[in-house]
Each structure stands twice: as structure tokens, then as C-alpha cells.
Motif scaffolding. Sequence first.
Motif, PDB file in Angstrom:
ATOM      1  N   TRP A   1       0.836  -1.211   0.022  1.00  0.00           N
ATOM      2  CA  TRP A   1       0.084   0.041   0.106  1.00  0.00           C
ATOM      3  C   TRP A   1       0.859   1.255  -0.031  1.00  0.00           C
ATOM      4  O   TRP A   1       1.836   1.333   0.820  1.00  0.00           O
ATOM      5  CB  TRP A   1      -0.842   0.154   1.228  1.00  0.00           C
ATOM      6  N   PHE A   2       0.840   2.387  -0.728  1.00  0.00           N
ATOM      7  CA  PHE A   2       1.268   3.341  -1.095  1.00  0.00           C
ATOM      8  C   PHE A   2       0.144   4.617  -1.107  1.00  0.00           C
ATOM      9  O   PHE A   2      -0.952   4.389  -1.212  1.00  0.00           O
ATOM     10  CB  PHE A   2       2.125   3.283  -2.244  1.00  0.00           C
ATOM     11  N   ARG A   3       0.871   5.782  -0.749  1.00  0.00           N
ATOM     12  CA  ARG A   3       0.021   6.970  -0.650  1.00  0.00           C
ATOM     13  C   ARG A   3       0.685   8.271  -1.419  1.00  0.00           C
ATOM     14  O   ARG A   3       1.944   8.254  -1.139  1.00  0.00           O
ATOM     15  CB  ARG A   3      -0.570   7.094   0.926  1.00  0.00           C
ATOM     16  N   GLN A   4      -0.134   9.035  -1.767  1.00  0.00           N
ATOM     17  CA  GLN A   4       0.476  10.206  -2.609  1.00  0.00           C
ATOM     18  C   GLN A   4      -0.531  11.519  -2.261  1.00  0.00           C
ATOM     19  O   GLN A   4      -1.643  11.413  -2.462  1.00  0.00           O
ATOM     20  CB  GLN A   4       0.574  10.081  -3.788  1.00  0.00           C
ATOM     21  N   ALA A   5       0.332  12.416  -1.384  1.00  0.00           N
ATOM     22  CA  ALA A   5      -0.600  13.420  -0.988  1.00  0.00           C
ATOM     23  C   ALA A   5      -0.287  14.532  -2.056  1.00  0.00           C
ATOM     24  O   ALA A   5       0.667  14.386  -2.798  1.00  0.00           O
ATOM     25  CB  ALA A   5      -0.243  14.107   0.207  1.00  0.00           C
TER      26      ALA A   5
ATOM     27  N   GLU B   1       5.578  13.309  -3.358  1.00  0.00           N
ATOM     28  CA  GLU B   1       5.895  11.795  -3.890  1.00  0.00           C
ATOM     29  C   GLU B   1       5.156  10.890  -3.220  1.00  0.00           C
ATOM     30  O   GLU B   1       4.820  10.792  -2.048  1.00  0.00           O
ATOM     31  CB  GLU B   1       7.459  11.755  -3.635  1.00  0.00           C
ATOM     32  N   ARG B   2       4.795   9.800  -3.850  1.00  0.00           N
ATOM     33  CA  ARG B   2       4.361   8.647  -3.547  1.00  0.00           C
ATOM     34  C   ARG B   2       5.209   7.909  -2.379  1.00  0.00           C
ATOM     35  O   ARG B   2       6.552   7.805  -2.779  1.00  0.00           O
ATOM     36  CB  ARG B   2       4.241   7.616  -4.613  1.00  0.00           C
ATOM     37  N   GLU B   3       4.678   7.413  -1.308  1.00  0.00           N
ATOM     38  CA  GLU B   3       5.341   6.927  -0.266  1.00  0.00           C
ATOM     39  C   GLU B   3       4.736   5.616   0.067  1.00  0.00           C
ATOM     40  O   GLU B   3       3.653   5.316   0.204  1.00  0.00           O
ATOM     41  CB  GLU B   3       5.544   7.907   1.072  1.00  0.00           C
ATOM     42  N   GLY B   4       5.602   4.613   0.376  1.00  0.00           N
ATOM     43  CA  GLY B   4       5.165   3.325   1.017  1.00  0.00           C
ATOM     44  C   GLY B   4       4.417   3.430   2.374  1.00  0.00           C
ATOM     45  O   GLY B   4       5.047   4.194   3.344  1.00  0.00           O
TER      46      GLY B   4
ATOM     47  N   ALA C   1      -4.398  11.618   1.658  1.00  0.00           N
ATOM     48  CA  ALA C   1      -3.647  11.267   0.598  1.00  0.00           C
ATOM     49  C   ALA C   1      -4.717  10.456  -0.353  1.00  0.00           C
ATOM     50  O   ALA C   1      -5.542   9.590  -0.064  1.00  0.00           O
ATOM     51  CB  ALA C   1      -2.526  10.551   0.740  1.00  0.00           C
ATOM     52  N   VAL C   2      -3.965  10.165  -1.456  1.00  0.00           N
ATOM     53  CA  VAL C   2      -4.731   9.084  -2.597  1.00  0.00           C
ATOM     54  C   VAL C   2      -3.964   7.850  -2.113  1.00  0.00           C
ATOM     55  O   VAL C   2      -2.734   7.965  -2.271  1.00  0.00           O
ATOM     56  CB  VAL C   2      -4.728   9.361  -4.003  1.00  0.00           C
ATOM     57  N   TYR C   3      -4.593   6.711  -2.099  1.00  0.00           N
ATOM     58  CA  TYR C   3      -4.019   5.455  -1.552  1.00  0.00           C
ATOM     59  C   TYR C   3      -4.144   4.392  -2.641  1.00  0.00           C
ATOM     60  O   TYR C   3      -5.194   4.258  -3.315  1.00  0.00           O
ATOM     61  CB  TYR C   3      -4.517   4.841  -0.255  1.00  0.00           C
ATOM     62  N   TYR C   4      -2.964   3.854  -2.968  1.00  0.00           N
ATOM     63  CA  TYR C   4      -2.837   2.939  -4.025  1.00  0.00           C
ATOM     64  C   TYR C   4      -2.174   1.552  -3.444  1.00  0.00           C
ATOM     65  O   TYR C   4      -1.493   1.435  -2.618  1.00  0.00           O
ATOM     66  CB  TYR C   4      -1.857   3.371  -5.133  1.00  0.00           C
TER      67      TYR C   4
ATOM     68  N   PRO D   1       8.459  -8.245  -0.930  1.00  0.00           N
ATOM     69  CA  PRO D   1       7.873  -6.894  -0.399  1.00  0.00           C
ATOM     70  C   PRO D   1       8.933  -5.917  -0.253  1.00  0.00           C
ATOM     71  O   PRO D   1      10.182  -6.355   0.116  1.00  0.00           O
ATOM     72  CB  PRO D   1       7.711  -7.580   1.104  1.00  0.00           C
ATOM     73  N   SER D   2       8.483  -4.648  -0.349  1.00  0.00           N
ATOM     74  CA  SER D   2       9.251  -3.436  -0.295  1.00  0.00           C
ATOM     75  C   SER D   2       8.595  -2.346   0.022  1.00  0.00           C
ATOM     76  O   SER D   2       7.371  -2.283  -0.525  1.00  0.00           O
ATOM     77  CB  SER D   2       9.998  -3.382  -1.594  1.00  0.00           C
ATOM     78  N   LEU D   3       9.074  -1.581   0.697  1.00  0.00           N
ATOM     79  CA  LEU D   3       8.306  -0.145   0.783  1.00  0.00           C
ATOM     80  C   LEU D   3       8.644   0.879  -0.052  1.00  0.00           C
ATOM     81  O   LEU D   3       8.001   2.085   0.126  1.00  0.00           O
ATOM     82  CB  LEU D   3       8.423   0.269   2.291  1.00  0.00           C
ATOM     83  N   GLY D   4       9.387   0.492  -0.807  1.00  0.00           N
ATOM     84  CA  GLY D   4       9.799   1.284  -2.195  1.00  0.00           C
ATOM     85  C   GLY D   4       8.898   0.832  -3.176  1.00  0.00           C
ATOM     86  O   GLY D   4       8.577  -0.285  -3.327  1.00  0.00           O
TER      87      GLY D   4
END
Length: 125
Positions: free
Chosen positions: A39-43, A47-50, A95-98, A105-108
Amino acid sequence: EVQLEESGGGLVQPGGSLRLSCAASGSSGFSLDDYAIGWFRQAPGKEREGVSCISSGDGNTYYANSVKGRFTIFRDNSKNTVYLQMNSLKPEDTAVYYCGASLYPSLGDSPYDGWGQGTQVTVSS
């Protein structure tokens, strides 16, 4: 190829909760359990963040420091869905969550594919 669709966003007051869903589909023989889901989010303006991810198989979970203790990721492979339970929400969670699928697995976000359109989460009083 994996296709993902996010849902469950909305407007919630600070301190409230939401549960996001990431529904997965694919070609014949597809199994969600073959993939790590992140799951990632972008405000706006950022930038999009994990936020969190869960591995395939053993289901190990990983969280960004900013959400640790408040968010929980879990999967239901029988429904081909990964969930993100978000508690104690803060305005900075807006944020928008994607969600994305990866072989590990990675938070990048670079290993991920199959991004959906995202779901808007707004935390405001």
C-alpha cells in the motif's frame, strides 16, 4: 499480469478509522498468494510513499514508521483481497492510497506493478 482495484476511502474525522481494500485479478491460474502487496499513498505536491506491505507465502508485514501501531495490513487469499485497516487517523494521513503487486515485499514502489486508480482518504474535522 495482475490487475488491482482499490476501494474503501472516504472522509473521516481525526481519530477515526477506515478499512481499505485491494482486490486483485489476473489471467488463468492467478493466485494472489504468489505476490507481495504494498500500500502506498500520495498527497498533493508530494511523492508517493510506501505505507505498508505484506509478503507472499508467510505473510510477513512491514510498516512505515509514520503508521506503525495505527495501521494493519492483512490478506484474504480466498477473496483475492488485501486490506489496510487504518485506525487513529490523522490529518497528515490524507492522500490517495494505491496498492501494487510485486514478487517481493518492499516499501519502495519500484518493484510494484498493477496499480489501480487509487482511493481518496481525507482526514478532517
